[in-house]
Design a protein around this motif. Structure first.
Motif, PDB file in Angstrom:
ATOM      1  N   GLY B   9       0.843  -1.197   0.000  1.00 50.48           N
ATOM      2  CA  GLY B   9       0.000   0.000   0.000  1.00 50.48           C
ATOM      3  C   GLY B   9       0.869   1.234   0.000  1.00 50.48           C
ATOM      4  N   PHE B  10       0.300   2.361   0.439  1.00 48.26           N
ATOM      5  CA  PHE B  10       1.087   3.581   0.607  1.00 48.26           C
ATOM      6  C   PHE B  10       1.751   3.569   1.981  1.00 48.26           C
ATOM      7  CE2 PHE B  10      -2.214   5.597  -2.261  1.00 48.26           C
ATOM      8  CZ  PHE B  10      -1.353   5.778  -3.322  1.00 48.26           C
ATOM      9  N   GLY B  11       2.875   4.266   2.103  1.00 51.57           N
ATOM     10  CA  GLY B  11       3.455   4.485   3.414  1.00 51.57           C
ATOM     11  C   GLY B  11       2.436   5.219   4.284  1.00 51.57           C
ATOM     12  N   GLY B  12       2.225   4.761   5.512  1.00 46.18           N
ATOM     13  CA  GLY B  12       1.269   5.428   6.394  1.00 46.18           C
ATOM     14  C   GLY B  12      -0.035   4.662   6.565  1.00 46.18           C
ATOM     15  N   GLN B  13      -0.267   3.674   5.698  1.00 44.52           N
ATOM     16  CA  GLN B  13      -1.512   2.902   5.815  1.00 44.52           C
ATOM     17  C   GLN B  13      -1.389   1.766   6.832  1.00 44.52           C
ATOM     18  OE1 GLN B  13      -2.144   2.011   1.513  1.00 44.52           O
ATOM     19  NE2 GLN B  13      -4.220   2.714   1.879  1.00 44.52           N
ATOM     20  N   GLY B  14      -0.212   1.588   7.367  1.00 42.36           N
ATOM     21  CA  GLY B  14      -0.040   0.527   8.365  1.00 42.36           C
ATOM     22  C   GLY B  14       0.267  -0.824   7.743  1.00 42.36           C
ATOM     23  N   VAL B  15       0.908  -0.802   6.585  1.00 44.45           N
ATOM     24  CA  VAL B  15       1.242  -2.048   5.891  1.00 44.45           C
ATOM     25  C   VAL B  15       2.231  -2.875   6.710  1.00 44.45           C
ATOM     26  CG1 VAL B  15       2.412  -2.995   3.862  1.00 44.45           C
ATOM     27  CG2 VAL B  15       0.782  -1.119   3.593  1.00 44.45           C
ATOM     28  N   LEU B  16       3.256  -2.215   7.243  1.00 47.91           N
ATOM     29  CA  LEU B  16       4.281  -2.949   7.994  1.00 47.91           C
ATOM     30  C   LEU B  16       3.703  -3.496   9.298  1.00 47.91           C
ATOM     31  CD1 LEU B  16       7.471  -0.715   7.467  1.00 47.91           C
ATOM     32  CD2 LEU B  16       6.600  -2.585   6.068  1.00 47.91           C
ATOM     33  N   PHE B  17       2.820  -2.707   9.927  1.00 47.56           N
ATOM     34  CA  PHE B  17       2.185  -3.165  11.160  1.00 47.56           C
ATOM     35  C   PHE B  17       1.299  -4.376  10.876  1.00 47.56           C
ATOM     36  CE2 PHE B  17      -1.120  -3.137  14.445  1.00 47.56           C
ATOM     37  CZ  PHE B  17      -0.339  -3.111  15.589  1.00 47.56           C
ATOM     38  N   LEU B  18       0.562  -4.289   9.779  1.00 49.70           N
ATOM     39  CA  LEU B  18      -0.276  -5.412   9.359  1.00 49.70           C
ATOM     40  C   LEU B  18       0.588  -6.684   9.275  1.00 49.70           C
ATOM     41  CD1 LEU B  18      -2.635  -5.228   6.225  1.00 49.70           C
ATOM     42  CD2 LEU B  18      -1.340  -7.261   6.751  1.00 49.70           C
ATOM     43  N   GLY B  19       1.739  -6.536   8.628  1.00 46.04           N
ATOM     44  CA  GLY B  19       2.645  -7.676   8.474  1.00 46.04           C
ATOM     45  C   GLY B  19       3.132  -8.197   9.814  1.00 46.04           C
ATOM     46  N   ARG B  20       3.431  -7.286  10.719  1.00 45.28           N
ATOM     47  CA  ARG B  20       3.922  -7.709  12.045  1.00 45.28           C
ATOM     48  C   ARG B  20       2.864  -8.492  12.799  1.00 45.28           C
ATOM     49  NH1 ARG B  20       6.353  -3.496  15.885  1.00 45.28           N
ATOM     50  NH2 ARG B  20       6.417  -5.400  17.113  1.00 45.28           N
ATOM     51  N   VAL B  21       1.601  -8.061  12.662  1.00 48.01           N
ATOM     52  CA  VAL B  21       0.519  -8.791  13.334  1.00 48.01           C
ATOM     53  C   VAL B  21       0.433 -10.214  12.783  1.00 48.01           C
ATOM     54  CG1 VAL B  21      -1.959  -8.891  13.774  1.00 48.01           C
ATOM     55  CG2 VAL B  21      -0.780  -6.681  13.820  1.00 48.01           C
ATOM     56  N   LEU B  22       0.540 -10.331  11.450  1.00 52.29           N
ATOM     57  CA  LEU B  22       0.469 -11.664  10.838  1.00 52.29           C
ATOM     58  C   LEU B  22       1.618 -12.543  11.341  1.00 52.29           C
ATOM     59  CD1 LEU B  22      -0.350 -10.785   7.102  1.00 52.29           C
ATOM     60  CD2 LEU B  22      -1.945 -11.305   8.944  1.00 52.29           C
ATOM     61  N   ALA B  23       2.833 -11.965  11.372  1.00 50.18           N
ATOM     62  CA  ALA B  23       4.002 -12.746  11.808  1.00 50.18           C
ATOM     63  C   ALA B  23       3.859 -13.160  13.271  1.00 50.18           C
ATOM     64  CB  ALA B  23       5.278 -11.934  11.596  1.00 50.18           C
ATOM     65  N   GLN B  24       3.383 -12.226  14.099  1.00 53.15           N
ATOM     66  CA  GLN B  24       3.211 -12.529  15.524  1.00 53.15           C
ATOM     67  C   GLN B  24       2.165 -13.623  15.721  1.00 53.15           C
ATOM     68  OE1 GLN B  24       5.085 -10.989  18.094  1.00 53.15           O
ATOM     69  NE2 GLN B  24       4.214 -12.708  19.233  1.00 53.15           N
ATOM     70  N   ALA B  25       1.085 -13.554  14.929  1.00 51.82           N
ATOM     71  CA  ALA B  25       0.034 -14.568  15.027  1.00 51.82           C
ATOM     72  C   ALA B  25       0.590 -15.937  14.648  1.00 51.82           C
ATOM     73  CB  ALA B  25      -1.147 -14.187  14.125  1.00 51.82           C
ATOM     74  N   GLY B  26       1.390 -15.960  13.593  1.00 58.62           N
ATOM     75  CA  GLY B  26       2.010 -17.223  13.170  1.00 58.62           C
ATOM     76  C   GLY B  26       2.888 -17.794  14.269  1.00 58.62           C
ATOM     77  N   LEU B  27       3.618 -16.898  14.914  1.00 57.51           N
ATOM     78  CA  LEU B  27       4.513 -17.306  16.000  1.00 57.51           C
ATOM     79  C   LEU B  27       3.714 -17.925  17.151  1.00 57.51           C
ATOM     80  CD1 LEU B  27       7.470 -17.227  16.902  1.00 57.51           C
ATOM     81  CD2 LEU B  27       7.094 -14.927  17.776  1.00 57.51           C
ATOM     82  N   ILE B  28       2.588 -17.274  17.471  1.00 60.09           N
ATOM     83  CA  ILE B  28       1.735 -17.776  18.554  1.00 60.09           C
ATOM     84  C   ILE B  28       1.200 -19.169  18.204  1.00 60.09           C
ATOM     85  CG2 ILE B  28      -0.530 -17.401  19.661  1.00 60.09           C
ATOM     86  CD1 ILE B  28       0.277 -14.337  19.584  1.00 60.09           C
ATOM     87  N   ASP B  29       0.925 -19.383  16.905  1.00 55.97           N
ATOM     88  CA  ASP B  29       0.443 -20.695  16.467  1.00 55.97           C
ATOM     89  C   ASP B  29       1.565 -21.727  16.315  1.00 55.97           C
ATOM     90  OD1 ASP B  29      -2.168 -20.016  16.512  1.00 55.97           O
ATOM     91  OD2 ASP B  29      -2.354 -19.604  14.366  1.00 55.97           O
ATOM     92  N   GLY B  30       2.782 -21.336  16.711  1.00 56.49           N
ATOM     93  CA  GLY B  30       3.892 -22.286  16.688  1.00 56.49           C
ATOM     94  C   GLY B  30       4.517 -22.485  15.313  1.00 56.49           C
ATOM     95  N   LYS B  31       4.286 -21.527  14.415  1.00 51.73           N
ATOM     96  CA  LYS B  31       4.854 -21.675  13.069  1.00 51.73           C
ATOM     97  C   LYS B  31       6.222 -21.008  12.966  1.00 51.73           C
ATOM     98  CE  LYS B  31       0.504 -22.106  10.681  1.00 51.73           C
ATOM     99  NZ  LYS B  31      -0.570 -21.480   9.982  1.00 51.73           N
ATOM    100  N   GLU B  32       6.937 -21.400  11.920  1.00 54.52           N
ATOM    101  CA  GLU B  32       8.134 -20.651  11.534  1.00 54.52           C
ATOM    102  C   GLU B  32       7.634 -19.381  10.854  1.00 54.52           C
ATOM    103  OE1 GLU B  32      11.352 -21.699  11.869  1.00 54.52           O
ATOM    104  OE2 GLU B  32      10.920 -23.708  12.635  1.00 54.52           O
ATOM    105  N   VAL B  33       8.223 -18.244  11.196  1.00 54.51           N
ATOM    106  CA  VAL B  33       7.738 -16.995  10.596  1.00 54.51           C
ATOM    107  C   VAL B  33       8.907 -16.106  10.186  1.00 54.51           C
ATOM    108  CG1 VAL B  33       5.687 -17.031  12.068  1.00 54.51           C
ATOM    109  CG2 VAL B  33       7.628 -15.637  12.758  1.00 54.51           C
ATOM    110  N   SER B  34       8.663 -15.282   9.180  1.00 54.64           N
ATOM    111  CA  SER B  34       9.619 -14.218   8.861  1.00 54.64           C
ATOM    112  C   SER B  34       8.857 -12.993   8.382  1.00 54.64           C
ATOM    113  CB  SER B  34      10.619 -14.672   7.793  1.00 54.64           C
ATOM    114  OG  SER B  34       9.969 -14.798   6.545  1.00 54.64           O
TER     115      SER B  34
END
Lengths: 346, 176
Positions: B9-34
């Motif tokens: 998206g555009f800078g400022g829309q929270g794209v990187l934060f969105l990604g961090r939430v996905l990675a953190q969720a994966g981590l909580i589910d015991g997955k390998e994440v990057s």
């Protein structure tokens, strides 16, 4: 945690008490983390006026026997070259992190591995080496930092962690192992003798050729010891491999994916991943490549490691190269195509 | 199953934060994440994207070149990446910001007016989380409970008051 931040946290836990640096993308999170955390753990963070000043501050702190670190990215590392040579010539331990970006010149800010030759062959003027580690994940960056400080102290020499923008910028889960600080007593340190012992002199100037030659020969005897003891590599699916790929750092991850893709298609590919770039893992490479018909070296450069690979196997097998440079990252499918092109047998 | 997710998206829309939430969720589910951001000059006011890999196996390249999930928060992002989505992949668009149709019929395309919904529900800047809700609904990549844990982990204590808004935003996406 980002790779850059993880390096800084690991360094603080490893007893790093001084960090000197100057900003440059893509490693800025590293000094930023130190700026926030180092003082609280009793250390000194200082943003110097230049890279050259920063590396000379490292020289000073290391002379006093303090665990010290600097970090930069490619153009900044070039500026530090003179200081690194002085540190090596003075037999001082320190850890230097290079989060490589595209070059030459200001190049780009994207990931690259085009400083291989600089790091392994010519980190500055004069007869010397630095030990070069090339981690390939955020966790390995952390583990390497602990090891780097230990090894630097053990052999009294600079250790470089050669990362790249990809490893510095990416986040991965990371755990910090329990680390017992085992910093040796540094009897050579110029840390104030209070009239109670003979003075220590830290110096890299020897005007008598015989004196200088002796110090260099002593150092190279140490290098032989390092080659025998500290060389490291990871071998992945090499036992029955027809084609052995050689890659380090971030590229090794991509290559591992390509090896897996090749195996799914019945092509016997394997990977040798040098973990130390200097000393180069010659024995491990030969072991990994013993059943291979051909080797394929993959890098984010124009092929800076190829000669080391050829030398290690004494040109006994064909070595080809595939790489991207300038900040481009190869994809697993690109590398798979290359494996097929050089004759992956199905 | 490996998810290779590209959020753009555009800078400022929270794209990187969105990604961090996905990675953190994966981590909580015991997955390998990057998680790997675009950190080029394009971040300064231009387009911005990030790669997130969630997998049962160790992750090779953290850079997603052929996403199995594309989250597009504006038209240029959709146009730039749509051709690279793997066949059978999922494309989720914020239709407030994306004014073109998904041009391929071999991908599963979903759209939700996330920015408009965020504005209507007094959730300024919450479009990114509404899109995560939509992703949860359409792919089941993780559960809403995992999402809740991820948000609680990522939002720093001094901004704890923002957790409720994020949870509300996700529900809007899930119930859309």
């Amino acid at each position: 945690m980002k790779g850059n931040e993880a390096v800084a946290e690991a360094a603080i836990r490893a007893g790093c008490k001084c960090f000197f640096g100057y900003p440059i993308t893509p490693q800025n999170e590293l000094p930023a983390y130190f700026a926030k955390k180092l003082q609280a753990s009793g250390g000194v963070f200082l943003q110097a006026e230049s890279e050259i000043a920063a590396i000379n501050m490292v020289l000073g702190a290391a002379s006093a026997g303090v665990r010290s670190m600097t970090s930069s990215s490619s153009p900044g590392i070039s500026l530090k070259a003179e200081g690194i040579s002085y540190i090596a010539g003075s037999d001082l331990p320190c850890v230097i992190v290079n989060v490589q970006r595209g070059g030459p010149g200001l190049g780009s800010i994207q990931p690259s591995q085009a400083d291989y030759l600089q790091a392994t062959k010519a980190m500055g003027h004069g007869d010397f080496h630095v030990i070069v580690y090339a981690p390939c994940s955020v966790q390995e960056m952390v583990d390497t930092v602990f090891k780097a400080f230990e090894i630097a102290d053990l052999y009294r020499m600079p250790v470089m962690i050669l990362a790249d923008g990809l490893l510095g910028q990416m986040m991965e889960p990371v755990s910090f192992p329990d680390f017992t600080l085992s910093e040796p007593t540094k009897k050579w340190a110029a840390d104030g003798h209070g009239g109670k012992r003979k003075k220590n002199i830290i110096n890299s100037l020897f005007l008598q050729p015989d004196d200088l030659e002796r110090t260099i020969r002593e150092r190279f005897a140490r290098y032989d010891e390092i080659k025998a003891r500290e060389t490291e590599a990871e071998l992945y699916m090499t036992e029955d491999a027809d084609i052995v790929l050689v890659a380090y750092g971030a590229t090794a991850r991509v290559v591992k994916s390509a090896v897996n893709l090749a195996r799914e298609q019945g092509i016997k590919a394997g990977l040798v991943r040098p973990v130390t770039l200097w000393p180069f893992p010659e024995k491990e490479l030969n072991e990994g490549a013993q059943n291979a018909r051909a080797l394929l070296c993959c890098e984010m450069s124009m092929g800076q490691m190829v000669d080391d690979v050829k030398l290690a196997i004494n040109c006994s097998k064909p070595v080809t190269f595939y790489g991207r440079t300038g900040g481009s990252i190869p994809s697993p499918t690109e590398i798979l195509e290359e494996i097929k092109r050089i004759g992956g047998v199905v | 199953m490996t998810h290779e997710i590209l959020a753009a998206g555009f800078g400022g829309q929270g794209v990187l934060f969105l990604g961090r939430v996905l990675a953190q969720a994966g981590l909580i589910d015991g997955k390998e994440v990057s998680w790997f951001p675009s950190y080029g000059p394009e971040m300064r006011g231009g387009t911005c994207n990030c790669s997130v890999c969630l997998s049962e196996k160790p992750i090779g390249s953290p850079l997603v070149t052929h996403p199995s999930v594309l989250i597009a928060m504006n038209t240029p992002s959709l146009e730039k990446f749509i051709d690279f989505v793997v066949p059978g992949g999922v494309v989720i668009c914020d239709s407030t910001m994306v004014d073109t149709e998904v041009s391929r019929d071999d991908v599963k395309a979903f759209s939700i007016p996330a920015s408009q919904l965020a504005a209507d529900n007094d959730l300024k800047g919450g479009a990114n989380i509404i899109l995560i809700g939509k992703l949860i609904k359409e792919t089941g990549v993780f559960t809403r409970e995992t999402f809740k844990k991820a948000i609680e982990k990522i939002v720093p204590p001094e901004r704890e008051h923002l957790i409720a808004g994020n949870l509300r935003a996700a529900e809007i996406g899930i119930n859309s």
